[in-house]
Each structure stands twice: as structure tokens, then as C-alpha cells.
Enzyme design. Sequence first.
Site, mmCIF file in Angstrom:
data_model
loop_
_atom_site.group_PDB
_atom_site.id
_atom_site.type_symbol
_atom_site.label_atom_id
_atom_site.label_comp_id
_atom_site.label_asym_id
_atom_site.label_seq_id
_atom_site.Cartn_x
_atom_site.Cartn_y
_atom_site.Cartn_z
ATOM 1 N N HIS A 22 0.937 -0.969 0.007
ATOM 2 C CA HIS A 22 0.048 -0.044 0.061
ATOM 3 C C HIS A 22 0.863 1.285 -0.045
ATOM 4 O O HIS A 22 0.632 2.219 -0.715
ATOM 5 C CB HIS A 22 -0.830 -0.043 1.331
ATOM 6 C CG HIS A 22 -1.926 -0.905 1.471
ATOM 7 N ND1 HIS A 22 -1.939 -1.855 2.324
ATOM 8 C CD2 HIS A 22 -2.686 -1.485 0.554
ATOM 9 C CE1 HIS A 22 -2.927 -2.744 2.278
ATOM 10 N NE2 HIS A 22 -3.540 -2.342 0.998
ATOM 11 N N LYS A 46 -17.452 -7.463 7.285
ATOM 12 C CA LYS A 46 -16.098 -8.056 7.302
ATOM 13 C C LYS A 46 -15.471 -8.416 8.778
ATOM 14 O O LYS A 46 -15.720 -7.508 9.516
ATOM 15 C CB LYS A 46 -15.014 -7.200 6.591
ATOM 16 C CG LYS A 46 -15.022 -7.353 5.139
ATOM 17 C CD LYS A 46 -13.901 -6.797 4.532
ATOM 18 C CE LYS A 46 -13.594 -6.825 3.126
ATOM 19 N NZ LYS A 46 -12.559 -6.155 2.494
ATOM 20 N N ARG A 95 -1.940 -6.060 -8.559
ATOM 21 C CA ARG A 95 -0.856 -7.154 -8.316
ATOM 22 C C ARG A 95 -0.789 -8.012 -9.191
ATOM 23 O O ARG A 95 0.442 -8.608 -9.682
ATOM 24 C CB ARG A 95 -0.876 -7.569 -6.927
ATOM 25 C CG ARG A 95 -0.606 -6.787 -5.663
ATOM 26 C CD ARG A 95 -1.246 -7.267 -4.369
ATOM 27 N NE ARG A 95 -2.762 -7.301 -4.468
ATOM 28 C CZ ARG A 95 -3.354 -7.397 -3.568
ATOM 29 N NH1 ARG A 95 -2.835 -7.673 -2.142
ATOM 30 N NH2 ARG A 95 -4.775 -7.320 -3.507
ATOM 31 N N SER A 132 -2.628 -7.825 2.854
ATOM 32 C CA SER A 132 -3.020 -7.790 4.127
ATOM 33 C C SER A 132 -3.538 -9.176 4.580
ATOM 34 O O SER A 132 -3.278 -9.497 5.713
ATOM 35 C CB SER A 132 -4.378 -6.869 4.371
ATOM 36 O OG SER A 132 -3.995 -5.530 4.062
HETATM 37 P P1 ADP Z 1 -9.891 -4.164 -0.187
HETATM 38 O O1 ADP Z 1 -10.364 -4.793 0.877
HETATM 39 O O2 ADP Z 1 -10.508 -2.946 -0.831
HETATM 40 O O3 ADP Z 1 -8.980 -5.065 -1.214
HETATM 41 P P2 ADP Z 1 -6.795 -3.744 0.666
HETATM 42 O O4 ADP Z 1 -6.451 -2.797 1.955
HETATM 43 O O5 ADP Z 1 -6.649 -5.104 0.851
HETATM 44 O O6 ADP Z 1 -8.545 -3.294 0.399
HETATM 45 O O7 ADP Z 1 -6.197 -3.055 -0.685
HETATM 46 C C1 ADP Z 1 -6.475 -1.519 -0.980
HETATM 47 C C2 ADP Z 1 -5.779 -1.382 -2.265
HETATM 48 O O8 ADP Z 1 -4.655 -1.830 -2.354
HETATM 49 C C3 ADP Z 1 -6.171 -2.252 -3.481
HETATM 50 O O9 ADP Z 1 -6.382 -1.688 -4.642
HETATM 51 C C4 ADP Z 1 -5.334 -3.219 -3.633
HETATM 52 O O10 ADP Z 1 -5.251 -4.058 -4.887
HETATM 53 C C5 ADP Z 1 -4.212 -2.626 -3.210
HETATM 54 N N1 ADP Z 1 -2.873 -3.420 -2.694
HETATM 55 C C6 ADP Z 1 -3.090 -4.019 -1.694
HETATM 56 N N2 ADP Z 1 -1.690 -4.746 -1.559
HETATM 57 C C7 ADP Z 1 -1.016 -4.428 -2.599
HETATM 58 C C8 ADP Z 1 0.195 -4.414 -2.899
HETATM 59 N N3 ADP Z 1 1.290 -5.462 -2.269
HETATM 60 N N4 ADP Z 1 0.789 -3.954 -3.812
HETATM 61 C C9 ADP Z 1 -0.050 -3.246 -4.770
HETATM 62 N N5 ADP Z 1 -1.279 -2.943 -4.386
HETATM 63 C C10 ADP Z 1 -1.694 -3.390 -3.337
#
Ligand code: ADP
Length: 150
Positions: A22, A46, A95, A132
Site C-alpha cells: 500500500h 467483514k 498486483r 493484508s
Molecule cells: P480491499 O479490501 O478493498 O481490497 P485492501 O486494503 O486489501 O482493500 O487494498 C487496498 C488497495 O491496495 C487495493 O487496490 C489493492 O489492490 C491494493 N494493494 C494491496 N496490496 C497491494 C500490494 N502488495 N501492491 C500493490 N497494491 C496493493
Amino acid sequence: MSNTSKKIAVFPGSFDPITLGHVDIINRALPLFDTIIIAIGSNAAKNHMWSLEQRKATIESLFENNDAIKVATYQGLTASFCKNQGAQFILRGLRNSTDFEYEQTIAQANDKVNGIDSVFIISSPEYGFISSSIVRDIARNGGDYSKLVP
Ligand code: ADP
């Protein structure tokens, strides 16, 4: 610059917890926007590992020296939150093709229904495997996830 011409992006997510992936997306998007609002969605359906307050406090302390970054929480539709904040863009990270498939229809719907464009940044190779949910798995089992989070 007047407020209406400011480029504002909302970076929505669960951030449970925020990871190096992130942070990479946020840092690389900074040159594109005047303001990035990191928006933590609170979804009662969630099951979260870290509370909304913990997630917000962590992100705030990470970016406290950067005036271009704001942190907020929201409920409901991301597009409604964007309108509320005067944001023209949604920022998301990609990703892999699974992320792409998921994001494509949402982005097209947000454009058609709300006139909000999505901007995607492809993850840096060294962070592309981080999620995450992997961090939560490691945490739940007492492992060391310190290399995956800021
Ligand atoms: P959500 O529950 O909406 O997927 P996340 O917190 O998991 O929320 O992710 C928020 C954003 O960050 C999403 O666009 C996700 O694709 C992106 N993201 C998460 N991990 C990575 C990573 N390792 N590299 C790039 N983008 C990421």
C-alpha cells in the site's frame, strides 16, 4: 489554484493492516495528485483483525509529515464518499490479473454511474506478493510479519 481544480484521489481499502505494498502505491501516486485521501472502509460484514481506530492511527502516524495525504474512514459506497470529498479519482493498486479482473467491472461501473475515473498503479515487483490477508495469517499464527509492513 482554486479548490475545484485540485486533483484529489481517494485510495480506498480495508488496510487491515496497511502493508509495504500500500505504501509503495501511495508514494508513487503522490506526484499525480494534489491530495490523496486514504479512506478506510468500515464494513460491518467483514471480520477485522485490527480495529478501525488502530488502523486509522497507524496510517496517520506514518504520513503525519505529508500535507498531501489525509486519512479518513467511511461507510457505504466509495463513489458516494468521493463525491462528498470532491475527489475526481479513485486510486487502486494492481498486483496481478486477479486484481485486474476484480477492479475492471467496478471501475467501469464507477465511471458510468458516477463519472469517477479510477487510476491504477501496478505494484513494484518486490511488493507484488504482499497482501493484508497474508499478514493476518502470519499474525494469527504468531509469526513474524515485520518485513511486510511499514
Ligand atoms: P480491499 O479490501 O478493498 O481490497 P485492501 O486494503 O486489501 O482493500 O487494498 C487496498 C488497495 O491496495 C487495493 O487496490 C489493492 O489492490 C491494493 N494493494 C494491496 N496490496 C497491494 C500490494 N502488495 N501492491 C500493490 N497494491 C496493493
